[in-house]
Design a protein around this motif. Structure first.
Motif, PDB file in Angstrom:
ATOM      1  N   GLN A   1       0.747  -1.282  -0.056  1.00 22.00           N
ATOM      2  CA  GLN A   1      -0.110   0.170  -0.064  1.00 22.00           C
ATOM      3  C   GLN A   1       0.903   1.338  -0.266  1.00 22.00           C
ATOM      4  O   GLN A   1       0.599   2.204  -0.704  1.00 22.00           O
ATOM      5  N   GLN A   2       1.803   1.299   0.840  1.00 18.38           N
ATOM      6  CA  GLN A   2       2.883   2.347   0.956  1.00 18.38           C
ATOM      7  C   GLN A   2       3.654   2.690  -0.402  1.00 18.38           C
ATOM      8  O   GLN A   2       3.787   3.612  -0.588  1.00 18.38           O
TER       9      GLN A   2
ATOM     10  N   ARG B   1       1.165   4.253  -2.787  1.00 19.63           N
ATOM     11  CA  ARG B   1       1.099   5.815  -2.677  1.00 19.63           C
ATOM     12  C   ARG B   1       2.240   6.432  -3.197  1.00 19.63           C
ATOM     13  O   ARG B   1       1.984   7.413  -3.891  1.00 19.63           O
ATOM     14  N   ARG B   2       3.444   5.801  -2.978  1.00 23.69           N
ATOM     15  CA  ARG B   2       4.434   6.670  -3.390  1.00 23.69           C
ATOM     16  C   ARG B   2       4.745   6.700  -4.845  1.00 23.69           C
ATOM     17  O   ARG B   2       4.666   7.735  -5.361  1.00 23.69           O
TER      18      ARG B   2
ATOM     19  N   GLU C   1       2.232   9.380  -6.238  1.00 21.88           N
ATOM     20  CA  GLU C   1       2.807  10.725  -6.291  1.00 21.88           C
ATOM     21  C   GLU C   1       3.739  10.965  -7.238  1.00 21.88           C
ATOM     22  O   GLU C   1       3.765  11.908  -7.904  1.00 21.88           O
TER      23      GLU C   1
ATOM     24  N   GLU D   1      -4.986   0.804  -3.917  1.00 24.05           N
ATOM     25  CA  GLU D   1      -4.640   1.893  -3.509  1.00 24.05           C
ATOM     26  C   GLU D   1      -4.413   2.685  -4.959  1.00 24.05           C
ATOM     27  O   GLU D   1      -5.067   4.057  -4.886  1.00 24.05           O
TER      28      GLU D   1
ATOM     29  N   ARG E   1      -7.511   4.655  -6.633  1.00 26.40           N
ATOM     30  CA  ARG E   1      -8.009   5.880  -6.326  1.00 26.40           C
ATOM     31  C   ARG E   1      -7.736   6.930  -7.138  1.00 26.40           C
ATOM     32  O   ARG E   1      -8.447   7.813  -7.074  1.00 26.40           O
ATOM     33  N   SER E   2      -6.732   6.668  -7.833  1.00 31.20           N
ATOM     34  CA  SER E   2      -6.499   7.914  -8.835  1.00 31.20           C
ATOM     35  C   SER E   2      -6.413   7.559 -10.327  1.00 31.20           C
ATOM     36  O   SER E   2      -5.557   8.182 -11.051  1.00 31.20           O
TER      37      SER E   2
END
Ligand code: ZN
Length: 338
Positions: free
Chosen positions: A129-130, A133-134, A137, A178, A181-182
């Protein structure tokens, strides 16, 4: 926009733990060595423990609680039950012990919730998950972005409330959820075995396309070509089962079908479930890829140009063939993005 950002999200626990039985850590060690050689400037990130939060994005709370309990039990405290899988027709009463619950949370006998396996599953889920996220970004500004998340135990056989096939939490699915979401996400699974868990998580979710190229067979009750997505997501699952003994001449057309399907889906992100057991010395020879063929896989998949997160799935412990296949794979990727 002309930058390439490469990073790994590696848990020291996963990198150095000797996992039990068949959960070969060579998949992680070989992948890390090959990745670091191909991308010497890649950033090395370390995931933070999250108490099971990432796992809850895909899995049921009772199952996550069971795994957390497994991670806290002393080594040797659990007497793993053999020969019982709590099928609905068999079950009359709720199990009253950890061993009893074990029978309803795992679909086979080879997956055992040892403290090491449970601890590895929790930190691998968090890292997935992390890492996602990275990656999301990074992808906002970079032309090319790659995130490696070495995961142990593997994850692609794990369903929301059921683990098995040595998999506890569905790492690739956690990353995909995750990223979704984008933007739209594709999960491509090139492990020799069907990614039944990933398929199960997203079967009725139109925002995630799941594709698996695998040998016909395990887990026997999923992985067929006619499984094309649920009523809410028709056409968003693609299974490409190959006959036993298929070499790269038969594999390559399936790969091209997968790549064309990904291009048509217009995904924003790719999650790659990377196994090495399609290599001919591994996985009982169900598929017969040469190690060099993994270089083609790396080049062709990198050619999609998508921001990509890689999880590690199966291998059969033969360090040499895993290491050579991994080296070809990441060198191929690096050549494509040079
Ligand atoms: Zn496999």
């Amino acid at each position: 926009m002309s930058t390439t950002v490469i990073a790994e999200m590696t848990s020291p626990y996963v990198e150095h733990q000797e996992f039990p039985d068949l959960v070969y850590p060579t998949s992680v060690t070989a992948t890390l060595a090959a990745f670091r050689e191909a991308f010497p400037a890649a950033a090395r990130l370390v995931p933070e423990e999250d108490g099971g939060a990432a796992a809850l994005s895909v899995h049921s709370r009772d199952y996550v609680d069971f795994v957390k309990e497994g991670s806290r039990r002393p080594e040797g405290a659990t007497k793993f039950p053999l020969n019982v899988v709590a099928l609905p027709e068999l079950k009359v009463s709720e199990p009253r012990t950890f061993e009893g619950r074990h029978t309803q949370y795992f679909f086979d006998e080879i997956t055992r919730a040892t403290p090491a396996l449970c601890e590895g599953a929790l930190i691998s889920a968090a890292a997935s998950q992390q890492g996602a996220r990275r990656l999301a970004e990074t992808a906002q500004t970079a032309e090319h972005a790659l995130m490696l998340v070495p995961t142990r135990p593997p994850g692609h056989h794990a369903l929301p409330s059921v683990g098995g096939g040595l998999c506890v939490f569905a790492n690739a699915a956690i990353a995909a959820r995750e990223l979704s979401r984008s933007g739209r996400v594709v999960v491509l699974d090139i492990d020799q075995d069907h990614g039944n868990g990933t398929q199960g998580v997203f079967y009725d979710d139109p925002s995630v396309l799941t594709i698996s190229i695998h040998a016909e067979g395990w887990p026997h009750v999923a992985g067929f070509a006619e499984e094309t997505g649920g009523p809410g997501a028709p056409g968003t699952n693609l299974n490409l089962p190959l006959p036993t003994g298929t070499g790269f001449d038969g594999y390559a057309p399936a790969l091209e079908t997968a790549l064309e399907t990904i291009a048509r889906f217009e995904a924003r992100y790719l999650v790659l479930a990377l196994g090495y057991d399609a290599q001919r010395e591994q996985g009982f020879g169900l598929l017969r890829l040469d190690s060099e063929d993994f270089g083609v896989l790396g080049r062709r998949i990198a050619g999609l140009g998508l921001p990509t997160l890689v999880t590690t799935e199966g291998c059969y412990g033969y360090y040499e063939s895993t290491a050579v296949a991994a080296t070809h794979f990441f060198q191929g990727w690096a050549e494509q993005w040079r």
